[in-house]
Write an enzyme that holds these catalytic residues in place. Structure first.
Site, PDB file in Angstrom:
ATOM      1  N   GLY A 131       0.785  -1.223   0.000  1.00  0.00           N
ATOM      2  CA  GLY A 131       0.000   0.000   0.000  1.00  0.00           C
ATOM      3  C   GLY A 131       0.817   1.272   0.000  1.00  0.00           C
ATOM      4  N   ALA A 132       2.136   1.165   0.056  1.00  0.00           N
ATOM      5  CA  ALA A 132       2.976   2.369   0.107  1.00  0.00           C
ATOM      6  C   ALA A 132       2.821   3.219  -1.154  1.00  0.00           C
ATOM      7  CB  ALA A 132       4.437   1.989   0.321  1.00  0.00           C
ATOM      8  N   GLY A 133       2.827   2.592  -2.313  1.00  0.00           N
ATOM      9  CA  GLY A 133       2.677   3.336  -3.565  1.00  0.00           C
ATOM     10  C   GLY A 133       1.322   4.003  -3.677  1.00  0.00           C
ATOM     11  N   ASP A 134       0.283   3.286  -3.285  1.00  0.00           N
ATOM     12  CA  ASP A 134      -1.063   3.870  -3.307  1.00  0.00           C
ATOM     13  C   ASP A 134      -1.151   5.037  -2.329  1.00  0.00           C
ATOM     14  OD1 ASP A 134      -1.889   1.975  -5.181  1.00  0.00           O
ATOM     15  OD2 ASP A 134      -2.576   0.586  -3.630  1.00  0.00           O
TER      16      ASP A 134
END
Length: 188
Positions: A131-134
């Site tokens: 979820g880091a990129g999102d």
């Protein structure tokens, strides 16, 4: 009232059955809507890197903000690819800003007018990177929207982009400190 922004990408934007529909939708949004694209390459779903590269190439004429990770570049273009050369090529083809996420190293933004910003990631205790990129993209867009800078024209504002980059990196770092893809709320 038109949407201020729309995000496309990942498997549905690369799959032959759904990609044409999403591209048609992106084209229909018009210039008042900032179109973001995040390839979010998942070779387990579509194993051929050419499918992912083709999807990006088809979307380039309508993309205002391209958010791409160093892993996406590795999967699509290989180990020897130059992220800065790729970014310049995408900008030359009409993209207003390229946001390159570099995992634990931080993130970089390139703009069509030659601006390049880099921000290192803060040192944190990483629990999970899912979820880091999102979270990064959500933080970037949320900041630009709140600053009334979510437009293709405003994407050249150095101060706002620097602040948006800082907010986006902080948002991603916050997510990495928790298990699961749990994006933070604004007050957090």
């Amino acid at each position: 009232q038109p949407l201020s922004g729309a995000v496309f990408g990942s498997y549905l934007a690369a799959h032959p059955q759904t990609a044409p529909l999403l591209l048609e939708l992106a084209r229909a949004l018009g210039s008042a809507t900032v179109v973001c694209f995040d390839p979010n390459v998942r070779l387990a779903l579509l194993p051929d890197p050419e499918d992912w590269k083709s999807a990006l190439d088809r979307f380039l004429p309508v993309i205002d903000i391209l958010k791409i990770s160093d892993e996406d570049i590795l999967h699509m273009y290989g180990r020897d690819a130059s992220a800065s050369k790729l970014a310049r090529g995408w900008l030359d083809r009409g993209v207003s800003a390229v946001c390159l996420t570099l995992g634990a190293a931080g993130a970089r933004i390139y703009t069509r007018d030659g601006l390049e910003l880099f921000l290192p990631a803060p040192r944190i205790a990483v629990a999970d990177t899912v979820g880091a990129g999102d979270s990064f993209l959500a933080g970037l867009l949320a900041h630009l929207h709140r600053a009334d800078c979510l437009s293709a024209k405003a994407l050249g504002d150095r101060q706002q982009l620097a602040q948006a980059l800082e907010f986006a990196v902080s948002t991603a770092a916050f997510t990495c400190q928790r298990h699961g893809a749990e994006l933070p709320r604004l007050e957090q």
